[in-house]
Motif scaffolding. Sequence first.
Motif, mmCIF file in Angstrom:
data_model
loop_
_atom_site.group_PDB
_atom_site.id
_atom_site.type_symbol
_atom_site.label_atom_id
_atom_site.label_comp_id
_atom_site.label_asym_id
_atom_site.label_seq_id
_atom_site.Cartn_x
_atom_site.Cartn_y
_atom_site.Cartn_z
ATOM 1 N N UNK A 45 66.950 85.314 38.533
ATOM 2 C CA UNK A 45 66.944 83.889 38.241
ATOM 3 C C UNK A 45 65.595 83.201 38.237
ATOM 4 N N UNK B 22 64.451 72.214 40.755
ATOM 5 C CA UNK B 22 65.483 72.947 41.479
ATOM 6 C C UNK B 22 65.094 74.411 41.614
ATOM 7 N N UNK B 23 64.198 74.683 42.572
ATOM 8 C CA UNK B 23 63.766 76.083 42.746
ATOM 9 C C UNK B 23 64.939 76.975 43.154
ATOM 10 N N UNK B 24 65.054 78.108 42.481
ATOM 11 C CA UNK B 24 66.110 79.068 42.775
ATOM 12 C C UNK B 24 65.545 80.113 43.743
ATOM 13 N N UNK B 25 66.235 80.332 44.849
ATOM 14 C CA UNK B 25 65.676 81.163 45.930
ATOM 15 C C UNK B 25 65.904 82.657 45.748
ATOM 16 N N UNK B 26 66.591 83.053 44.698
ATOM 17 C CA UNK B 26 67.061 84.431 44.625
ATOM 18 C C UNK B 26 65.916 85.443 44.701
ATOM 19 N N UNK C 119 64.483 79.075 37.328
ATOM 20 C CA UNK C 119 63.999 78.293 38.458
ATOM 21 C C UNK C 119 62.918 77.341 37.986
ATOM 22 N N UNK D 244 63.892 85.392 48.028
ATOM 23 C CA UNK D 244 64.555 86.051 49.149
ATOM 24 C C UNK D 244 64.448 87.568 49.035
ATOM 25 N N UNK D 245 64.791 88.085 47.855
ATOM 26 C CA UNK D 245 64.868 89.545 47.748
ATOM 27 C C UNK D 245 63.487 90.202 47.742
ATOM 28 N N UNK E 181 62.071 79.542 50.963
ATOM 29 C CA UNK E 181 62.161 78.320 50.154
ATOM 30 C C UNK E 181 60.800 77.936 49.570
#
Lengths: 463, 465
Positions: free
Chosen positions: B151, B159-163, B155, B166-167, B200
């Motif tokens: 994603x 609206x930042x997408x954390x996917x 992003x 995180x990974x 984040x």
Amino acid sequence: MNHCGCNDWQSTHRRSMLRRQGQVVPIPRAVLAGESAGMCRRDFLRNGAVAFLTVYGASMLDWGHIWEAASAQAATPGTDPIIVSVFLDGGNDGLNTLIPITGSDHAAYASKRPHIGLAPATCLPLGGAAANPDWAWNPAATGFQHLYDAGKIAVIPSVDYMPPDLSHFHSRAFWQAGELDPDPATGWLGRWVDQNGAADNPLQAVSAGWSLDGSLKSATNPVAVLSSVEDAQFTMNNVWSDPQLMVDTLAGLSVRSAANEAMAAADDAVGGAVNVASRLSALTQPTLPPTGLGYGTTSFDQRMSNLAWMLASNLGMRVACVSYDDGWDFHDSQVSRQAQNLSRMSTTLAAFQADLEQRGLADRVITLVWSEFGRRVEDNDSGGGGTDHGAGGLALVIGKHAKGGLAAEFPGISDADLDQWGNLKVPTDYRQIYTNLLGDWMGTDPADVIPDASSYTPLDLVA
Amino acid sequence: MAYSYPALPSKPTRAHFQRLLWRAGFAGSHDQITHYVKLGLPRAVTELLTPFRKNVLVGPVPTDGGNRLQPLDLWGHDCLWWLDRMVRSRNQLVERMTLNLHDLFATSNAGVGNTRHMLRQNRLLRGHAVGNFRDLLERITIDPAMLLWLNGADSNKWEPNENYGREVMELFCLGNDPNLESLTHGLWTNANMYTQDDIHEAARALTGWRYDWDKAATGTVKQRENPTFWDAGYHDTGSKTIYGHTGNWDWRDVCRLVVNHPNHAPYLAYSLWSYFIAAPPTAPAMREMVNNYRKSGFELAPLLKVILHHPAFYLNLDEPDMVKPPIVFVAAGLRGTRRFITNNNWSWLLDNMGQVPFYPPNVSGWKQGPAFLNTNTAHAYWQTTGYLLYQTIRDPGSQTPQAAVSAAISALSHPWASSDTRAKLETYAGDYATRNGPTLDSHDHVERQTVIRAMLMAGPDGLLH
């Protein structure tokens, strides 16, 4: 999430380290196969030899004995209660499965979900004896509407553990383990099998699929992986003069002292596969599922209808795990993808329930539907709208004996109700489901299975 | 730059070279083992770590039903295309490491939905398989398949997408299993664990990359291959704090901060070690891997060389303790039976076995080791063996049981078989003659040879390396 200050984390850490040491103890297969008197069952336990066997933990027993035991159980119709666990892999968004449609919660829902929010008018109401005007199902979840209106779904609207970790892999491991251990040696249902199951029937606990569900990992009593009874035979092109000698030789290759864990796994997978093929086909006659139930054609449908058939075959099955693994991790394009999953999954579960009822099993089976976490309350605009990992997931308990209706608290989704990350708070710990099902449904002591069980007040999900 | 390596075994046997080619490749042919035996172990390791640039693929081009592969257009041909490289490449370690990195950066076409991007990512992994990890991380962070898979392409600063944020920490580079602290002998520490805040903030820093769907569909070949582009207007230019470092970070900074995070080198070293050796690394091995990797500026070769030199790599040559992943089993099975890609069965067979290249089950990759094996997959390994052996066996004529077993082992390029297994197969060969005699006809000879080879491949010994 930083866990270093968390006592729970550290204590589980120590436990898992102890177990890890035990795992590398080589298991002489001849001993496990009962060919030596030198090692008793207690030694086996002490060594903590949890192998990743297909009939896991069963190799201490002679195969013939195992299948005789299963056959014996097949001869008499069972009466014992059964748990079926259905795992929605990827973190299903509970808030778009069951939607708040009234009051401040709905206002917050609509404002926080501009991209994927669903209009109340399109959603499916909660009717029947437990009718509830504050909530409605996703329009695609027709199977859930059917089951709920018949009083067969208990809803747990925001369930997780504290502090929620938001990792797929930790959360799934925690749910499967029944404790906050990221690398658990056993699963909660596996420990139940160790405490309450038979020492000689791997079919008492079945992963209906291609790999062992972590919830079923046991330490001592056997459990099995089973996808389908057909296509399990061992044949080989050009081998038709003496195929039996081939099959017998193959089984014989796996009977030896394994030098290490990988070799033990190979021996048991091969030996187990040959025996599953020969014994299972002799054990039961295929019985077609009743028709007109609404099963579809997906692999999940096949797993569930296979499972109903196996349950009806009186194999002594007490726990079964199935996963719906087409993925629920909708960081983007959520509305259409979740709708497709919910439509398929809910109608399959409705068909499964009808199947159980037609087969006379409905008084014995309860189905727990769960996912590793819920999702962020506020949506994003990725691919038309999606959600990041969150806390407080939705779980359902389905069955004739489920107490229909909302069975646990919903913490609310106005700003003041959420945690610092904008996630649902966690009024219900997932182990409160387990202690209820283990105690009130299975009729066994939750403390045998769940560490510190008394601190998880059982919910009231079954009647 | 002075790197430190363990001493190689001073008197290697042929079995040492077989182990090397099994785990740092997809098994060696008889000729290949002989080649490496002549080189000697130190030069063999060096050759594996130094890819050939010319004449990399040896043997006939892959086909399906007589036609050339169309990896972009036909189902399963992506799998065949890669499998062919594993079978034919002289750069065996490069191909094996490409598979390992595919498992580490697990990206699935089930989520990407674009085979062109998957093949591009595959080339990226291959290009860095024994190269620089930091460079790989920078490139894969903005790789089109990865931007779609996790994603990044959706992003933005609003609206930042954390996917991905995180990974890249949890799975690709830093790890979060508290057991790592003891497994790495304290080089990885819980005290240094990243936080949700770090995720984040990294997600904010990673914003700015977009994906042009029109170009992806109708652009030039180059545009279709990579339709991503930087859009400064979508990037969050504000201040971010990641691991305590504050600045106006962007995606390059995230990569830099991640590889410089104290848990990164031990996490990567531990992860890579576990692809080659079942027992966890010793403390000196951990130190050597981490030191070489950091000293070299994040080069993989000095790290991998510690693994390939380590005595643990050559332990228990008569009792192998690692499970062959299904892809390794198929590629090595083709090499062992001296076959090349001529049909598309391998794609669905690998599905049954539980490992389809380009389709890891999720972003954490495949569960390795004994987790590959259960009654279902053991049957699938057997079924695949039937296809590997199909039409490869001619009438060997009359053989003693011992000769029948020796001939089968030789025909399969000398796979590992325990003495116990050999004895049981000789018993089988004798029993077969007794039960189906007094004289065996041509079919019987073939049947017996087929069974012995199938047992060697899909019996328990054949599942290990």
